[in-house]
Design a protein around this motif. Structure first.
Motif, PDB file in Angstrom:
ATOM      1  N   VAL A 128       0.840  -1.194   0.000  1.00 40.20           N
ATOM      2  CA  VAL A 128       0.000   0.000   0.000  1.00 40.20           C
ATOM      3  C   VAL A 128       0.877   1.246   0.000  1.00 40.20           C
ATOM      4  O   VAL A 128       1.756   1.403   0.855  1.00 40.20           O
ATOM      5  N   VAL A 129       0.656   2.121  -0.974  1.00 41.90           N
ATOM      6  CA  VAL A 129       1.333   3.416  -1.019  1.00 41.90           C
ATOM      7  C   VAL A 129       0.545   4.370  -0.126  1.00 41.90           C
ATOM      8  O   VAL A 129      -0.549   4.813  -0.482  1.00 41.90           O
ATOM      9  N   ASN A 130       1.103   4.693   1.035  1.00 44.62           N
ATOM     10  CA  ASN A 130       0.359   5.447   2.039  1.00 44.62           C
ATOM     11  C   ASN A 130       0.872   6.884   2.120  1.00 44.62           C
ATOM     12  O   ASN A 130       1.809   7.188   2.862  1.00 44.62           O
ATOM     13  N   LEU A 131       0.260   7.777   1.360  1.00 43.80           N
ATOM     14  CA  LEU A 131       0.638   9.186   1.404  1.00 43.80           C
ATOM     15  C   LEU A 131       0.188   9.866   2.691  1.00 43.80           C
ATOM     16  O   LEU A 131       0.645  10.972   2.996  1.00 43.80           O
ATOM     17  N   ALA A 132      -0.690   9.224   3.437  1.00 48.26           N
ATOM     18  CA  ALA A 132      -1.198   9.815   4.680  1.00 48.26           C
ATOM     19  C   ALA A 132      -0.330   9.480   5.881  1.00 48.26           C
ATOM     20  O   ALA A 132      -0.700   9.786   7.008  1.00 48.26           O
ATOM     21  N   HIS A 133       0.824   8.859   5.649  1.00 50.04           N
ATOM     22  CA  HIS A 133       1.657   8.436   6.775  1.00 50.04           C
ATOM     23  C   HIS A 133       2.125   9.626   7.611  1.00 50.04           C
ATOM     24  O   HIS A 133       2.240   9.524   8.826  1.00 50.04           O
ATOM     25  N   GLY A 134       2.390  10.755   6.959  1.00 48.18           N
ATOM     26  CA  GLY A 134       2.794  11.938   7.706  1.00 48.18           C
ATOM     27  C   GLY A 134       1.708  12.440   8.644  1.00 48.18           C
ATOM     28  O   GLY A 134       2.002  13.072   9.660  1.00 48.18           O
ATOM     29  N   SER A 135       0.444  12.145   8.311  1.00 46.09           N
ATOM     30  CA  SER A 135      -0.654  12.566   9.184  1.00 46.09           C
ATOM     31  C   SER A 135      -0.621  11.834  10.517  1.00 46.09           C
ATOM     32  O   SER A 135      -1.084  12.366  11.533  1.00 46.09           O
ATOM     33  N   PHE A 136      -0.081  10.620  10.538  1.00 47.33           N
ATOM     34  CA  PHE A 136       0.042   9.890  11.800  1.00 47.33           C
ATOM     35  C   PHE A 136       1.106  10.540  12.692  1.00 47.33           C
ATOM     36  O   PHE A 136       0.984  10.521  13.919  1.00 47.33           O
ATOM     37  N   TYR A 137       2.137  11.092  12.070  1.00 46.20           N
ATOM     38  CA  TYR A 137       3.140  11.872  12.810  1.00 46.20           C
ATOM     39  C   TYR A 137       2.486  13.095  13.445  1.00 46.20           C
ATOM     40  O   TYR A 137       2.719  13.405  14.620  1.00 46.20           O
ATOM     41  N   MET A 138       1.658  13.803  12.663  1.00 40.59           N
ATOM     42  CA  MET A 138       0.922  14.944  13.185  1.00 40.59           C
ATOM     43  C   MET A 138      -0.020  14.526  14.302  1.00 40.59           C
ATOM     44  O   MET A 138      -0.131  15.204  15.340  1.00 40.59           O
ATOM     45  N   LEU A 139      -0.704  13.389  14.121  1.00 44.74           N
ATOM     46  CA  LEU A 139      -1.604  12.876  15.156  1.00 44.74           C
ATOM     47  C   LEU A 139      -0.856  12.663  16.462  1.00 44.74           C
ATOM     48  O   LEU A 139      -1.339  13.031  17.542  1.00 44.74           O
ATOM     49  N   GLY A 140       0.340  12.081  16.371  1.00 45.46           N
ATOM     50  CA  GLY A 140       1.126  11.854  17.575  1.00 45.46           C
ATOM     51  C   GLY A 140       1.496  13.148  18.269  1.00 45.46           C
ATOM     52  O   GLY A 140       1.433  13.246  19.505  1.00 45.46           O
ATOM     53  N   ALA A 141       1.880  14.155  17.507  1.00 40.34           N
ATOM     54  CA  ALA A 141       2.252  15.436  18.105  1.00 40.34           C
ATOM     55  C   ALA A 141       1.073  16.072  18.830  1.00 40.34           C
ATOM     56  O   ALA A 141       1.216  16.583  19.955  1.00 40.34           O
ATOM     57  N   TYR A 142      -0.092  16.050  18.208  1.00 43.28           N
ATOM     58  CA  TYR A 142      -1.270  16.640  18.859  1.00 43.28           C
ATOM     59  C   TYR A 142      -1.711  15.811  20.066  1.00 43.28           C
ATOM     60  O   TYR A 142      -2.195  16.359  21.066  1.00 43.28           O
ATOM     61  N   LEU A 143      -1.558  14.494  19.993  1.00 44.20           N
ATOM     62  CA  LEU A 143      -1.872  13.659  21.160  1.00 44.20           C
ATOM     63  C   LEU A 143      -0.924  13.975  22.311  1.00 44.20           C
ATOM     64  O   LEU A 143      -1.343  14.002  23.475  1.00 44.20           O
ATOM     65  N   ALA A 144       0.352  14.204  22.000  1.00 37.87           N
ATOM     66  CA  ALA A 144       1.313  14.550  23.055  1.00 37.87           C
ATOM     67  C   ALA A 144       0.922  15.855  23.732  1.00 37.87           C
ATOM     68  O   ALA A 144       0.978  15.964  24.972  1.00 37.87           O
ATOM     69  N   TRP A 145       0.520  16.844  22.924  1.00 40.18           N
ATOM     70  CA  TRP A 145       0.110  18.129  23.515  1.00 40.18           C
ATOM     71  C   TRP A 145      -1.164  17.977  24.339  1.00 40.18           C
ATOM     72  O   TRP A 145      -1.235  18.445  25.472  1.00 40.18           O
ATOM     73  N   TRP A 146      -2.155  17.287  23.784  1.00 38.85           N
ATOM     74  CA  TRP A 146      -3.447  17.153  24.451  1.00 38.85           C
ATOM     75  C   TRP A 146      -3.348  16.297  25.716  1.00 38.85           C
ATOM     76  O   TRP A 146      -3.824  16.684  26.787  1.00 38.85           O
ATOM     77  N   LEU A 147      -2.697  15.148  25.609  1.00 35.73           N
ATOM     78  CA  LEU A 147      -2.623  14.230  26.751  1.00 35.73           C
ATOM     79  C   LEU A 147      -1.687  14.755  27.831  1.00 35.73           C
ATOM     80  O   LEU A 147      -1.960  14.574  29.029  1.00 35.73           O
ATOM     81  N   SER A 148      -0.584  15.393  27.443  1.00 34.91           N
ATOM     82  CA  SER A 148       0.319  15.939  28.463  1.00 34.91           C
ATOM     83  C   SER A 148      -0.336  17.104  29.201  1.00 34.91           C
ATOM     84  O   SER A 148      -0.115  17.293  30.404  1.00 34.91           O
ATOM     85  N   SER A 149      -1.163  17.876  28.493  1.00 29.46           N
ATOM     86  CA  SER A 149      -1.905  18.952  29.159  1.00 29.46           C
ATOM     87  C   SER A 149      -2.952  18.397  30.117  1.00 29.46           C
ATOM     88  O   SER A 149      -3.215  18.986  31.177  1.00 29.46           O
ATOM     89  N   SER A 150      -3.538  17.246  29.766  1.00 25.92           N
ATOM     90  CA  SER A 150      -4.585  16.650  30.595  1.00 25.92           C
ATOM     91  C   SER A 150      -4.021  15.879  31.780  1.00 25.92           C
ATOM     92  O   SER A 150      -4.585  15.913  32.884  1.00 25.92           O
ATOM     93  N   THR A 151      -2.900  15.170  31.556  1.00 27.11           N
ATOM     94  CA  THR A 151      -2.348  14.309  32.607  1.00 27.11           C
ATOM     95  C   THR A 151      -1.207  14.961  33.370  1.00 27.11           C
ATOM     96  O   THR A 151      -0.878  14.522  34.487  1.00 27.11           O
ATOM     97  N   GLY A 152      -0.572  15.968  32.780  1.00 29.43           N
ATOM     98  CA  GLY A 152       0.571  16.602  33.427  1.00 29.43           C
ATOM     99  C   GLY A 152       1.866  15.836  33.278  1.00 29.43           C
ATOM    100  O   GLY A 152       2.870  16.194  33.906  1.00 29.43           O
ATOM    101  N   SER A 153       1.880  14.787  32.458  1.00 25.81           N
ATOM    102  CA  SER A 153       3.080  13.964  32.293  1.00 25.81           C
ATOM    103  C   SER A 153       3.277  13.637  30.822  1.00 25.81           C
ATOM    104  O   SER A 153       2.402  13.035  30.194  1.00 25.81           O
ATOM    105  N   LEU A 154       4.430  14.022  30.283  1.00 25.97           N
ATOM    106  CA  LEU A 154       4.717  13.725  28.886  1.00 25.97           C
ATOM    107  C   LEU A 154       4.952  12.227  28.682  1.00 25.97           C
ATOM    108  O   LEU A 154       4.522  11.659  27.679  1.00 25.97           O
ATOM    109  N   VAL A 155       5.629  11.587  29.630  1.00 22.42           N
ATOM    110  CA  VAL A 155       5.895  10.146  29.507  1.00 22.42           C
ATOM    111  C   VAL A 155       4.588   9.361  29.472  1.00 22.42           C
ATOM    112  O   VAL A 155       4.398   8.461  28.641  1.00 22.42           O
ATOM    113  N   LEU A 156       3.661   9.702  30.371  1.00 21.39           N
ATOM    114  CA  LEU A 156       2.354   9.043  30.375  1.00 21.39           C
ATOM    115  C   LEU A 156       1.600   9.340  29.081  1.00 21.39           C
ATOM    116  O   LEU A 156       0.920   8.459  28.532  1.00 21.39           O
TER     117      LEU A 156
END
Length: 287
Positions: free
Chosen positions: A36-64
């Protein structure tokens, strides 16, 4: 360039290369094993970055946030594979390109609805915010060493998974001969789902650990996607080992090129790719 500056640039090139490997490994697995030629793979990188911001703001821990985000990304990959990608394995690459290109716009719109269009920053944990002094005036951030350490651990884990486990044996068998693998009673569809989930999780983790130093902003996945394809082409499509070697090469060429040859630094990575393809059209390593 003195030794301290050389060491800083060397560490930066290794850290950047390992981060590229995290992205390219998932991309080359999905393309090499599932076709599968997945041109949307970079969007998963973006998803991870936004999850890190959202979850770290909610939990107070970047590792978690990284742990929770990796789990959520893997589940998202399983769902996405089941609903969409499973139906495109045997379709033409043009159909796959159109699907994944459309997904880029879908993910960007969903990102805008869920988290808005502002630029966000992710705070580095206090335990990782220090710097290691190299000279009286130069130091190296501990967090960048942490990024490299996470990538190395995941790279070793990926190698062990593919080369030393029963699941890895089935993954390699499915990539080598799809029909024979199914004839032996192995559920290839389930293997494809696992591979896709791993690819999505790796890209998301790369985005999560890069968020504190790269910020979180719209369309950030598109900027890394081209470099990921360069790594995959240089390393050899479907080869995880090739992706690692190519990512480190690209990281070194890009980092030292910006320091030593800033006028042509934007061309050097593509010149490297052209040279490798002239020498070995299939890339450095075969699948």
């Amino acid at each position: 360039m003195d030794f301290a500056n050389f060491l800083i640039q060397l560490l930066n090139s290794v850290q950047y290369g390992l981060l590229l490997f995290m992205l390219a490994a998932g991309l080359t697995l999905i393309f090499g094993i599932m076709g599968v030629v997945n041109l949307a793979h970079g969007s998963f990188y973006m998803l991870g970055a936004y999850l890190a911001w959202w979850l770290s703001s909610s939990t107070g821990s970047l590792v978690l946030a990284i742990v929770l985000g990796a789990v959520l990304a893997a589940v998202f990959g399983l769902v996405l594979e089941r609903l969409l990608f499973r139906h495109f394995y045997h379709r033409d690459h043009l159909d796959q390109v159109l699907l994944t290109f459309g997904l880029i716009y879908v993910f960007e719109e969903l990102r805008s609805i869920l988290w808005g269009d502002d630029v966000h920053g992710v705070t580095i944990p206090d335990a990782l915010s220090a710097s290691i002094p190299l000279t009286d005036t130069l130091s190296y951030p501990v967090y960048r060493l942490f990024m490299s350490g996470v990538c190395i651990v995941l790279a070793i884990g990926l190698y062990v998974l593919i080369s030393r486990t029963r699941l890895g044996m089935r993954i390699r068998a499915g990539a080598s001969n799809h029909a024979m693998t199914e004839a032996l009673g192995i559920n290839v569809k389930r293997i494809h789902a696992v591979v896709f989930a791993i690819g999505v999780a790796l890209a998301a983790v790369a985005g999560m650990i890069a968020a504190p130093i790269a910020s979180v902003y719209p369309n950030m996945g598109s900027q890394v996607l081209i470099m990921c394809f360069v790594v995959v082409v240089i390393g050899g499509i479907g080869s995880v080992r090739g992706a690692l070697v190519a990512a480190l090469l690209v990281g070194a060429v890009d980092t030292f090129g910006k320091v030593l040859l800033p006028q042509v630094s934007g061309m050097l990575v593509y010149m490297l790719m052209a040279a490798v393809l002239l020498w070995r059209p299939e890339g450095l390593f075969k699948q």
